[in-house]
Design a protein around this motif. Structure first.
Motif, mmCIF file in Angstrom:
data_model
loop_
_atom_site.group_PDB
_atom_site.id
_atom_site.type_symbol
_atom_site.label_atom_id
_atom_site.label_comp_id
_atom_site.label_asym_id
_atom_site.label_seq_id
_atom_site.Cartn_x
_atom_site.Cartn_y
_atom_site.Cartn_z
ATOM 1 N N SER A 84 -7.175 4.135 -1.862
ATOM 2 C CA SER A 84 -6.214 3.771 -0.826
ATOM 3 C C SER A 84 -5.418 5.003 -0.401
ATOM 4 C CB SER A 84 -5.259 2.682 -1.330
ATOM 5 O OG SER A 84 -4.592 3.112 -2.501
ATOM 6 N N VAL A 85 -4.979 5.000 0.852
ATOM 7 C CA VAL A 85 -4.162 6.119 1.330
ATOM 8 C C VAL A 85 -2.721 6.004 0.826
ATOM 9 C CG1 VAL A 85 -5.573 6.584 3.353
ATOM 10 C CG2 VAL A 85 -3.739 4.912 3.516
ATOM 11 N N THR A 116 -5.417 1.619 5.573
ATOM 12 C CA THR A 116 -5.092 2.598 6.616
ATOM 13 C C THR A 116 -3.955 2.132 7.513
ATOM 14 O OG1 THR A 116 -6.903 1.653 7.925
ATOM 15 C CG2 THR A 116 -7.380 3.637 6.651
ATOM 16 N N ASP A 117 -3.639 0.833 7.476
ATOM 17 C CA ASP A 117 -2.497 0.352 8.265
ATOM 18 C C ASP A 117 -1.178 0.898 7.730
ATOM 19 O OD1 ASP A 117 -3.123 -1.227 5.989
ATOM 20 O OD2 ASP A 117 -1.784 -2.818 6.682
ATOM 21 N N LEU A 118 -1.186 1.425 6.487
ATOM 22 C CA LEU A 118 0.019 2.022 5.909
ATOM 23 C C LEU A 118 0.131 3.514 6.247
ATOM 24 C CD1 LEU A 118 -0.118 0.415 2.329
ATOM 25 C CD2 LEU A 118 1.066 -0.427 4.373
ATOM 26 N N ASP A 119 -0.859 4.026 6.936
ATOM 27 C CA ASP A 119 -0.900 5.451 7.300
ATOM 28 C C ASP A 119 -1.082 5.548 8.811
ATOM 29 O OD1 ASP A 119 -1.118 8.245 7.101
ATOM 30 O OD2 ASP A 119 -3.278 8.169 6.738
ATOM 31 N N GLU A 120 -0.049 5.159 9.541
ATOM 32 C CA GLU A 120 -0.164 4.993 10.990
ATOM 33 C C GLU A 120 -0.551 6.277 11.711
ATOM 34 O OE1 GLU A 120 3.385 3.224 12.477
ATOM 35 O OE2 GLU A 120 3.122 1.340 11.376
ATOM 36 N N SER A 125 -5.269 10.265 5.633
ATOM 37 C CA SER A 125 -6.707 10.015 5.704
ATOM 38 C C SER A 125 -7.440 11.169 6.385
ATOM 39 C CB SER A 125 -6.992 8.701 6.430
ATOM 40 O OG SER A 125 -6.512 8.732 7.749
ATOM 41 N N ASN A 126 -6.849 11.758 7.419
ATOM 42 C CA ASN A 126 -7.516 12.868 8.109
ATOM 43 C C ASN A 126 -7.658 14.083 7.206
ATOM 44 O OD1 ASN A 126 -7.858 11.415 10.446
ATOM 45 N ND2 ASN A 126 -6.040 12.237 11.464
ATOM 46 N N TYR A 137 -19.962 14.410 2.248
ATOM 47 C CA TYR A 137 -19.791 13.019 1.869
ATOM 48 C C TYR A 137 -19.205 12.234 3.049
ATOM 49 C CZ TYR A 137 -20.314 14.880 -2.863
ATOM 50 O OH TYR A 137 -20.794 15.516 -3.982
ATOM 51 N N PRO A 138 -19.842 11.142 3.458
ATOM 52 C CA PRO A 138 -19.260 10.308 4.518
ATOM 53 C C PRO A 138 -17.947 9.690 4.046
ATOM 54 C CG PRO A 138 -21.567 9.728 4.109
ATOM 55 C CD PRO A 138 -21.134 10.624 2.996
ATOM 56 N N VAL A 139 -16.947 9.671 4.919
ATOM 57 C CA VAL A 139 -15.650 9.072 4.611
ATOM 58 C C VAL A 139 -15.319 8.068 5.708
ATOM 59 C CG1 VAL A 139 -13.208 9.467 4.128
ATOM 60 C CG2 VAL A 139 -14.893 11.226 3.513
ATOM 61 N N ILE A 140 -15.014 6.832 5.314
ATOM 62 C CA ILE A 140 -14.758 5.757 6.277
ATOM 63 C C ILE A 140 -13.362 5.202 6.066
ATOM 64 C CG2 ILE A 140 -15.531 3.507 7.139
ATOM 65 C CD1 ILE A 140 -18.299 4.122 6.043
ATOM 66 N N ASP A 141 -12.560 5.181 7.132
ATOM 67 C CA ASP A 141 -11.258 4.507 7.095
ATOM 68 C C ASP A 141 -11.495 3.000 7.143
ATOM 69 O OD1 ASP A 141 -9.874 6.878 7.086
ATOM 70 O OD2 ASP A 141 -9.589 6.937 9.246
ATOM 71 N N VAL A 142 -10.870 2.259 6.240
ATOM 72 C CA VAL A 142 -11.088 0.818 6.156
ATOM 73 C C VAL A 142 -9.754 0.097 5.983
ATOM 74 C CG1 VAL A 142 -12.264 -1.055 4.929
ATOM 75 C CG2 VAL A 142 -13.317 1.204 5.037
ATOM 76 N N CYS A 143 -9.615 -1.038 6.651
ATOM 77 C CA CYS A 143 -8.451 -1.891 6.426
ATOM 78 C C CYS A 143 -8.933 -3.337 6.370
ATOM 79 C CB CYS A 143 -7.411 -1.707 7.532
ATOM 80 S SG CYS A 143 -5.939 -2.729 7.285
ATOM 81 N N ALA A 144 -8.815 -3.946 5.195
ATOM 82 C CA ALA A 144 -9.248 -5.334 5.035
ATOM 83 C C ALA A 144 -8.380 -6.277 5.862
ATOM 84 C CB ALA A 144 -9.222 -5.724 3.561
#
Length: 297
Positions: A84-85, A116-120, A125-126, A137-144
């Motif tokens: 998590s971020v 990612t909603d906590l890292d506006e 994440s960037n 390595y692929p990196v994907i931002d995700v927000c459930a």
């Protein structure tokens, strides 16, 4: 001869899927004598003792193509390393350890950054994406909660057996619930005192997603022991070192104190992440120090 796959293990009972049926099985005592326990993900041969009651016994564990100790699971193709971020904050040294674990088993690696909603402004994440995507390595931002990139996670899981790995509380179960609400996996709030999640997944279990994907939900954990590695082996799992390992001492160089080291030069020139290199040195010292302790014993 009946073959199946262990989808869940609780105590000394193993639940083996054979086609559309699931059999509750015990393992033969021979495995204890061999100091070998069946694992979730194992392909096994079983004898059916009670067809109506779906009871059986595991006779044989078929050869494994991969094997993780923590979480204890076999025959994985891809690891979705989940951090998590925020809440909890990302521990990049721990992320490096997870990557070593996956590289050692030759697993495909995808990094998921959750909440990612906590890292506006996406500063966190960037920064992480820049570091790890530069390695490959692929990196994907995700927000459930918002559903951000859940479709990309599903695409990554297609056609393979994948496992979520990461600390407790980072949202592994929440992602699975977002993929399919019928999972109804338990989630928990972050402990404000400890700054990490409570364990909500009590055992590893395989779930089928669509027709061509299988995923494991596993208990979260916060450490990975590298002491079984040799210093020469550790450097191989920092894959970015390979391009710059033209060192004076060749394959004997462990990229620490040796002069004319290509890896150290690449760090100085900004071609290799200084943070990653410092993480490597920390792990190297950990391995060497524990090795000295073992020799004294």
């Amino acid at each position: 001869m009946t073959k199946g796959i262990i989808i869940k293990g609780i105590s000394s009972f193993y639940y083996v899927q054979v086609g559309e049926d699931i059999y509750e099985c015990k393992a033969r005592g021979i495995f204890r004598k061999k100091n070998m326990a069946p694992l979730v993900g194992d392909r096994v041969v079983l004898s059916i003792l009670d067809e109506e009651g779906k009871k059986g016994i595991i006779d044989e564990i078929l050869p494994r193509k991969s094997y993780l100790v923590r979480p204890p699971i076999a025959n994985i193709d891809k690891v979705l390393i989940t951090f998590s971020v925020k809440e909890p904050v990302p521990n990049l040294s721990l992320l490096d350890r997870f990557i070593i674990l996956a590289e050692r088993e030759e697993l495909e690696i995808v990094i998921l950054l959750t909440k990612t909603d906590l890292d506006e402004d996406r500063l966190i994440s960037n920064q992480i994406k820049e570091e790890f995507e530069s390695i490959g390595y692929p990196v994907i931002d995700v927000c459930a909660r918002t559903g951000e990139n859940i479709d990309r996670v599903i695409e990554e899981m297609e056609g393979c057996v994948s496992v979520f790995a990461g600390q407790s509380g980072v949202g592994k179960s929440s992602i699975l619930n977002a993929i399919d609400p019928e999972f109804n996996l338990k989630t928990a709030e972050i402990s404000q005192k400890l700054g990490r999640g409570k364990h909500t997944t009590r055992h590893a279990e395989l779930y089928k997603i669509g027709k061509n994907a299988v995923v494991a939900d596993t208990p979260g954990f916060s450490s990975f022991d590298v002491n079984e590695l040799d210093p020469e082996e550790l450097r191989e799992y920092f894959v970015e070192f390979g391009e710059y390992s033209d060192c004076r001492f060749g394959n004997k160089c462990i990229h620490k104190n040796e002069p004319d080291c290509g890896v150290k030069e690449a760090v100085e020139n900004g071609h290799i992440s200084k943070r990653r290199y410092e993480s490597y040195l920390q792990l190297l010292d950990e391995i060497n120090n524990n090795g000295k302790f073992r020799r004294k014993l």
